[in-house]
Structure formats: C-alpha cells, structure tokens
Design a protein around this motif. Structure first.
Motif, PDB file in Angstrom:
ATOM      1  N   PRO A   1       0.791  -1.242   0.000  1.00  0.00           N
ATOM      2  CA  PRO A   1       0.000   0.000   0.000  1.00  0.00           C
ATOM      3  C   PRO A   1       0.818   1.283   0.000  1.00  0.00           C
ATOM      4  CG  PRO A   1      -1.045  -1.604   1.411  1.00  0.00           C
ATOM      5  CD  PRO A   1       0.247  -2.231   0.940  1.00  0.00           C
ATOM      6  N   ALA A   2       1.804   1.395   0.882  1.00  0.00           N
ATOM      7  CA  ALA A   2       2.581   2.640   0.957  1.00  0.00           C
ATOM      8  C   ALA A   2       3.357   2.880  -0.328  1.00  0.00           C
ATOM      9  CB  ALA A   2       3.530   2.605   2.143  1.00  0.00           C
TER      10      ALA A   2
ATOM     11  N   LYS B   1       0.969   3.938  -3.092  1.00  0.00           N
ATOM     12  CA  LYS B   1       0.650   5.362  -2.940  1.00  0.00           C
ATOM     13  C   LYS B   1       1.779   6.214  -3.519  1.00  0.00           C
ATOM     14  CE  LYS B   1       1.539   7.449   0.924  1.00  0.00           C
ATOM     15  NZ  LYS B   1       2.428   8.585   0.575  1.00  0.00           N
TER      16      LYS B   1
ATOM     17  N   SER C   1      -6.059   7.668  -5.996  1.00  0.00           N
ATOM     18  CA  SER C   1      -5.260   6.696  -5.254  1.00  0.00           C
ATOM     19  C   SER C   1      -4.876   7.216  -3.882  1.00  0.00           C
ATOM     20  CB  SER C   1      -3.997   6.348  -6.047  1.00  0.00           C
ATOM     21  OG  SER C   1      -3.163   5.497  -5.295  1.00  0.00           O
ATOM     22  N   TYR C   2      -4.484   8.485  -3.824  1.00  0.00           N
ATOM     23  CA  TYR C   2      -4.080   9.053  -2.541  1.00  0.00           C
ATOM     24  C   TYR C   2      -5.264   9.110  -1.577  1.00  0.00           C
ATOM     25  CZ  TYR C   2      -1.967  12.203   0.866  1.00  0.00           C
ATOM     26  OH  TYR C   2      -1.482  12.749   2.025  1.00  0.00           O
TER      27      TYR C   2
ATOM     28  N   TYR D   1      -5.890   5.720  -0.245  1.00  0.00           N
ATOM     29  CA  TYR D   1      -4.898   5.339   0.761  1.00  0.00           C
ATOM     30  C   TYR D   1      -5.230   5.979   2.107  1.00  0.00           C
ATOM     31  CZ  TYR D   1      -0.390   4.775   3.103  1.00  0.00           C
ATOM     32  OH  TYR D   1       0.595   4.460   3.996  1.00  0.00           O
TER      33      TYR D   1
ATOM     34  N   ASP E   1      -7.809   4.169   3.854  1.00  0.00           N
ATOM     35  CA  ASP E   1      -7.461   2.764   4.080  1.00  0.00           C
ATOM     36  C   ASP E   1      -8.314   1.832   3.220  1.00  0.00           C
ATOM     37  OD1 ASP E   1      -5.938   0.753   5.195  1.00  0.00           O
ATOM     38  OD2 ASP E   1      -7.308   0.432   6.875  1.00  0.00           O
TER      39      ASP E   1
ATOM     40  N   TYR F   1      -7.244   0.231   0.670  1.00  0.00           N
ATOM     41  CA  TYR F   1      -6.429  -0.818   0.062  1.00  0.00           C
ATOM     42  C   TYR F   1      -6.427  -2.085   0.901  1.00  0.00           C
ATOM     43  CZ  TYR F   1      -4.470   2.700  -3.082  1.00  0.00           C
ATOM     44  OH  TYR F   1      -4.303   3.672  -4.032  1.00  0.00           O
TER      45      TYR F   1
END
Length: 658
Positions: free
Chosen positions: A96-97, A100, A372-373, A376, A379, A381
């Motif tokens: 995930p990170a 992002k 996408s941001y 993220y 949460d 994802y």
C-alpha cells in the motif's frame, strides 16, 4: 564541424552514460559512480537543445510551439508507455505505501514535477530508493523545466547581442554551481541538501555547460588542431570514466566534484572530431546503436529492476539482474522502433494528436494520483493487501518530536527531553541515532513504571561515541562530534547512574546487504572509507567506555536490532499475497551475524567494561530473526523496531534501570 550535422560520437557518449546508470541501478557495487551518467546526459541535453535553438533563431525559423511540439514528440510517447505498462505491475506487486508513492509519482510526471515529489520524500540513495519504480523520472523533470525556461530566455535576450546572453548565462552558471556546492557541502537543513540534488536551480549549471559548448562550436570557438583535439577528447573520456569508477554516493553531489564528469563531457563534445581516438571509441557500432535507444533504455530499466525486487523480495542473482538489463534494452529497441520513431515523424503523427496525448495524459495521471491518494488515506487498500488494523498499527515506530534530531542540538537549549518522571534529578541517559529513538517509548514506559527520569537525545546518523567525526554535509546543524562532547559533560554534571547507547552500528562499519553506509573518522578531515571507519569505531568505543568508566558511570550498549532485508510492509504484503511465509521473508540469523561481525567482535573485546545487551539473542532463534508474527510486525521498515517490536525488550530495560 557543422552544428546541424549528425554526430554519432554523441550517441556513443549517450550509450556510455546510460550503461553507467543502468549498471549502478542494478548493483551500485558494480560501478560506484554510475549515477553520474545522469550528469553526462544533462550536459548533452544542454548542448543539443541550444544548438537547435540558436540555429533556428539565426534563420528566423524558431517557434516556441514548434520547439515544444518536438520536445513532446521526443519525450512523452515512450514515457507514457512505460508508465501505463507499469500500472498493472504496481497494482499487483506494490504494498500500500509503495503503491501510494507510485501513483503520486505518476501525477507528478504528468506535470513535469516529479523531481519536486521525490525531493519532498528525500529519497535517492539507499534501500528505499531501490523500491520506487519511477524514481528515475526526476531527471526528466529537470530537463523539461529547463526546456520551458531556456528558449524563452534566448528569445527575450537575442536582440541584445551574444555578449550579453553569455554574460547572463555565465552569471547563472556560477550562481547555480555555487549554490549547489554550498547546499551539498555546507548546508545544515536536510531539505536544502536534498534540494541540491533534485532541483533545476542547482542542476541548471550542468545544462548551461552544454549550452556553452554549443555556442563555442556554433561560432567556431573550439580547438582546430588535430593534436589538441586528440588530447582534449581523450582527457574528456578519461574524466568521465574515472568519475564513474572513483566516485560513489558518499561524495557531496552536485558540487565542484561534479565538474569532473561534466567538464569531461564538454571536452568530448568539443574535441572528439574524426581521426581522434575518442571518436573511434565512441563511434563503435554497438555504442552508436545503444545511444540511439538510450532514452527508452533509461525509461525501461529502472521499473523492471524495481518491480523484480518487489516481486522476488530482492532475491535476485547477479545473473538475473544482468538479464533484466538485457531485456530492458530489448524493450527499449521495441519502443524506439514502434513508439518513439513513429511519433517523431510528423507525416505519421499530427501536432494535434501529440498535444491531445499530452493533455489526456496530464488529466489521466492527475486523476489517478488523486483518487489513489484519497483511497490510501481512507485505508481502502485493505482488501487488496488483506492487512487488518492490528497489523497496520504494528508498523508504527516511536517518535520523539522535540527530543530527537533537533536543530543545532550540540548548541541549543532544546537538545533533548525527559522520559518518565519529570524531574531535574536525572537517573539515566538514552543516547544514539534513530535506533535509540525507536526505543524511546519503551524506555519512557519503563521509567514511568519505576518512577525514574531518563534524559533522551540523539540525531539521525549520529554514532554515540566520543571522538568520532561523521562524514555528512550538515555539520553546522547536526555536529555529532560536538553533541557527544556536550552529552559527556552533561552526564558528568548530573552524575547519572548509567548511560544507554543504541544505534545502527553496521551503518558505520558495514553497509551489508544493500544497505546505506555512513563513514566515520577520528579526525574532522577523515579519511572517510570503510577501513578507517572501522578503526574510528573501535577508537570511539574505547574512548567512550574509558571516559564513563573514569566517572564510575556504567555504560549499557544495545547491540543492533537484527536488520531485515526488506521493509516490513513490503514483506508482509508478499506474505499476505501467499507468495512467501514469515520465515522466508525474515533475515536468517547467519546473514545478520555476518553483517554484525564488523562491529560485534570489537564490542566483545571490551565486554568486561560494559553491559552489552545482545539484541540478537532477544529477537532470533537458531535459524532466523523473525520480522514479526503473522499478525504483527516487529519493524517499521527494514531496520528500525516498531513500537510492538521494542516491547520485546521492555523487561530487559526494566531490569537494567531498577
């Protein structure tokens, strides 16, 4: 030498530059200074762009819209192709990170600002950079920003005469180089230091250097003697190759040191005329052909290397890395043949289509990045990664704002804080680099439970040993030598019961499996290298132990927490995708023991004079040093303990401070 004539030796030079960069990215130990190939590209770009512009201005044929159209045809199709092809692999293989970060970089690419994006992240060298698929796009952003500004400058000042133009360019050149050198060597703020690497104001001098070469050739201000050309061009090649071999990421860069490869590039462009050895080398057929596809090769190689590291968790052999470079060249040829070339052909692709592609790409990339941001942040994802909240929370590391890594901590009043009982009577000291910060919360809780006060201070990359100097460019802001000296006087004045030292000891003695390295020395001027760094480590350890022993202050040293091979979130993403299990993504005890030998044996020689807490015994079994359990991570990244991980040593800490 005509300034519009095709010059195959420049394509050969491009080939050398892209090969250097590709080899460095595959394994930075193969060619330590390979990253300087980007600087070679900057000079070449400055030369070629200036040559085109001044030739067309003289003939009254220059048009900004035509210029930007050519740049769009040259840059955008292959770049967009690589980004689009990368997307499904990013979705499948990035945690995930990192996903992002990937989508943020896509948005930045669309606006030619990826260098700013990565500047904010302050990443290039080191393990983190190895896992960012589009990191290499920062250099394209620098060039694109130059392409926007430079032709407008020439149009505005052309009527004022060549002398005024060169005077202004010279002024900007020296200011840019001067600021770059100051920021890389003397600046104190990390954001300024990283900015010198990523931003046009401190990279512009390299492109302007290429522009000077273009003016010299255009107005015949270059050597005409064959003997001179042979010597200067050979000198240029030597300067470039020496910089690739001798320099590494520990040099202050960009700075005056960067003049070696950039001036060398200028010498080659000026003097590699026919009948010179440099010309014959650079026009070798395979180099010229590779130079023609060098842009696509640069675009393809890095995502391929990075995605393989995510998918295989960096379990790639040297042969596999070389195969990836080979296939990136194959892909480069394909995209050059069927994407780059057709889009550069105005008969096949209209201006309207080119600008439509640009606008569509800009909007699509911005929307992708924004959506996408936001996902993220919410949460969203979790279904993709299958991480539950317990696991996600376990990645968090203790933070000590206002206590740790404070500016001018060797001088200012705000240089640390009290953990536990808030009292002027200090019982113990906790001191070290970011590994000490990772332990700060568990120390705070232990101090509260035992009603004692612990003074905590330290700084990133600061080894807690007396008499050691750190090779870093922010000495004015973060002077490790003076911080150690100040703390030693503080401990003496407060008559503390003991001092706890914690650090990433291998950071100063052995970078190990692909990690970063921070050299230390016994004098301010070095020498800074691996051998002398280990000598300085031993001397600093002995000096520290002897000093506190004379004060009857016990020294407690935590050995390094087992350094994992992969960032925690990435490892767990791999596990939760059923690609591996916890044991396979965890470092083996043998590997970490080999990494630790560089410092642990030195500590064992003074074991009777200190209290050594062996973290390996606390975290490792006979075979592995687990990165965590299936549901919780002991690490926040690859080497820092998370809050959960640090709690594994809470009982040990309580026993020591009672």
């Amino acid at each position: 030498m005509s300034n519009t004539k095709y010059r195959p030796e420049i394509d050969g030079l491009r080939a050398l530059a892209v090969l250097a960069v590709m080899i460095f990215h595959a394994n930075d130990h193969w060619l330590n200074g390979g990253f300087l190939g980007v600087d070679v590209f900057f000079v070449i770009s400055g030369y070629l762009i200036t040559t085109i512009i001044i030739s067309e201005i003289e003939q009254n044929k220059f048009s900004l819209i035509n210029f930007y159209e050519r740049r769009a045809r040259r840059i955008l199709p292959a770049l967009y192709l690589v980004v689009i092809v990368s997307m499904p692999f990013a979705w499948l293989w990035l945690s995930p990170a990192y996903f992002k970060d990937f989508t943020e970089s896509i948005a930045a690419i669309g606006t030619f600002t990826s260098n700013f994006s990565f500047w904010f992240e302050e990443k290039y060298f080191g393990a983190t950079a190895d896992f960012l698929p589009l990191l290499h796009s920062w250099s394209l952003a620098v060039e694109e920003q130059f392409y926007i500004i430079f032709p407008i400058f020439l149009l505005i000042f052309w009527s004022h005469g060549l002398k005024k133009i060169l005077l202004i360019m010279s002024l900007v050149f020296f200011i840019s180089l001067g600021v770059a050198h100051w920021a890389s060597v003397f600046a104190s703020h990390p954001r300024v230091i990283s900015g010198s690497f990523y931003l046009l104001p401190t990279r512009g001098w390299e492109l302007i250097l290429g522009s000077f070469v273009a003016f010299c050739i255009k107005y015949n201000q270059f050597p005409k003697s064959l003997t001179t050309n042979r010597i200067v061009s050979l000198l240029g090649i030597s300067m470039v190759l020496i910089s690739f071999i001798v320099f590494d990421e520990n040099i202050s860069h960009p700075s005056l040191y960067t003049l070696l490869p950039t001036l060398g590039t200028g010498f080659i462009i000026l003097s590699a005329t026919e009948n010179t050895l440099a010309f014959r080398i650079l026009t070798l057929p395979f180099l010229v052909k590779l130079g023609l596809i060098s842009y696509s090769a640069y675009l393809w190689h890095y995502p391929m290397l990075v995605f393989s590291r995510h998918r295989l968790l960096d379990n790639t052999s040297d042969i596999f890395s070389l195969l990836l470079l080979f296939f990136s060249i194959i892909f480069a040829y394909i995209s050059w043949k069927w994407v780059e070339s057709p889009f550069r052909d105005k008969a096949k692709t209209s201006r309207k289509m080119i600008f439509s592609i640009f606008i569509f790409g800009l909007l699509a990339f911005q929307i992708t990045g924004f959506v996408s941001y936001q996902a993220y942040l919410k949460d969203e994802y979790s279904s993709r990664s299958n991480f539950d909240k317990i696991l996600t929370d376990s990645f968090k590391m203790a933070k000590s704002d206002g206590c740790f890594n404070t500016p001018l901590n060797h001088l200012s009043d705000s240089w640390g804080c009290i953990l536990g009982k808030q009292d002027d009577e200090i019982d113990f000291i906790l001191f070290g680099d970011s590994h000490a910060e990772a332990l700060s919360e568990v120390f705070n809780q232990a101090a509260l439970d035992n009603d004692i006060s612990i003074f905590f201070t330290g700084a990133n990359g600061c080894i807690p040993f007396l008499g050691t100097y750190v090779q870093r460019s922010d000495q004015l802001n973060n002077n490790c030598y003076l911080l150690n000296k100040r703390l030693s006087q503080f401990a003496k004045t407060k008559k503390v019961k003991g001092i706890f030292l914690s650090a990433r000891w291998t950071y100063y003695t052995n970078s190990g499996y692909g990690g970063a390295q921070q050299f230390i020395a016994q004098t301010e001027v070095g020498p800074f290298n691996l051998l002398d760094s280990r000598k300085a480590f031993e001397a600093g350890l002995n000096k520290t132990i002897d000093y506190y022993d004379d004060l009857n202050i016990p020294v407690y040293i935590f050995s390094q927490a087992p350094q994992q091979r992969f960032p925690a979130e990435m490892a767990y993403f791999n596990v939760y995708k059923n690609l591996n299990n916890i044991n396979k993504v965890s470092v083996s005890r043998k590997s970490f023991e080999e990494l630790s030998n560089s410092y642990f044996s030195i500590m064992l020689e003074r074991e009777k004079d200190l209290n050594l807490v062996n973290m390996m015994d606390l975290f490792c079994n006979e075979d592995i040093c687990p990165i965590g359990t299936y549901n919780q991570s002991y690490y926040s990244d690859a080497n820092h303990l998370s809050i959960i991980g640090s709690k594994k040593i809470s009982e040990t800490i309580s026993d020591l401070i009672q």
